[in-house]
Motif scaffolding. Structure first.
Motif, short mmCIF file in Angstrom:
data_model
loop_
_atom_site.label_atom_id
_atom_site.label_comp_id
_atom_site.label_asym_id
_atom_site.label_seq_id
_atom_site.Cartn_x
_atom_site.Cartn_y
_atom_site.Cartn_z
N ASP A 122 -14.41 -1.77 4.17
CA ASP A 122 -13.12 -2.06 3.53
C ASP A 122 -13.17 -1.46 2.12
N LYS A 123 -12.37 -0.43 1.89
CA LYS A 123 -12.40 0.27 0.59
C LYS A 123 -12.02 -0.65 -0.56
N GLY A 124 -11.31 -1.73 -0.27
CA GLY A 124 -10.95 -2.69 -1.30
C GLY A 124 -12.14 -3.48 -1.82
N ASN A 125 -13.22 -3.48 -1.05
CA ASN A 125 -14.44 -4.17 -1.49
C ASN A 125 -15.35 -3.27 -2.30
N SER B 128 -13.88 0.69 -8.12
CA SER B 128 -13.07 1.87 -8.41
C SER B 128 -13.96 3.07 -8.66
N ASN C 184 0.86 -1.18 0.00
CA ASN C 184 0.00 0.00 0.00
C ASN C 184 0.89 1.23 0.00
#
Length: 71
Positions: free
Chosen positions: A38-41, A44, A3
């Motif tokens: 969780d921003k990854g979920n 974009s 990251n």
């Protein structure tokens, strides 16, 4: 992939206000619990909308300030 957050706050005293703005905008866009999700979920597009609207609002604020109209 590590990251590597290249975004940095130029004025550290503004970090809390920027974080609050991010949460308000996410709420306006229908992204509830944005602070804990969780921003990854997120897609974009969803994350991009939040950042894009933040930039738009900051530019509007700067333009008002330059025009001499504080709000």
């Amino acid at each position: 992939m590590a990251n590597s957050n290249r975004n940095r706050v130029v004025v550290p005293e503004a970090r809390a206000a920027l974080d609050q703005m991010k949460l308000e905008i996410a709420g306006e866009l229908g992204l509830s619990n944005y602070a804990t999700v969780d921003k990854g979920n997120l897609t974009s597009r969803q994350n991009g909308y939040v950042g894009g609207y933040m930039v738009k609002r900051l530019v509007e604020t700067a333009e008002r300030s330059l025009a001499g109209r504080q709000f």
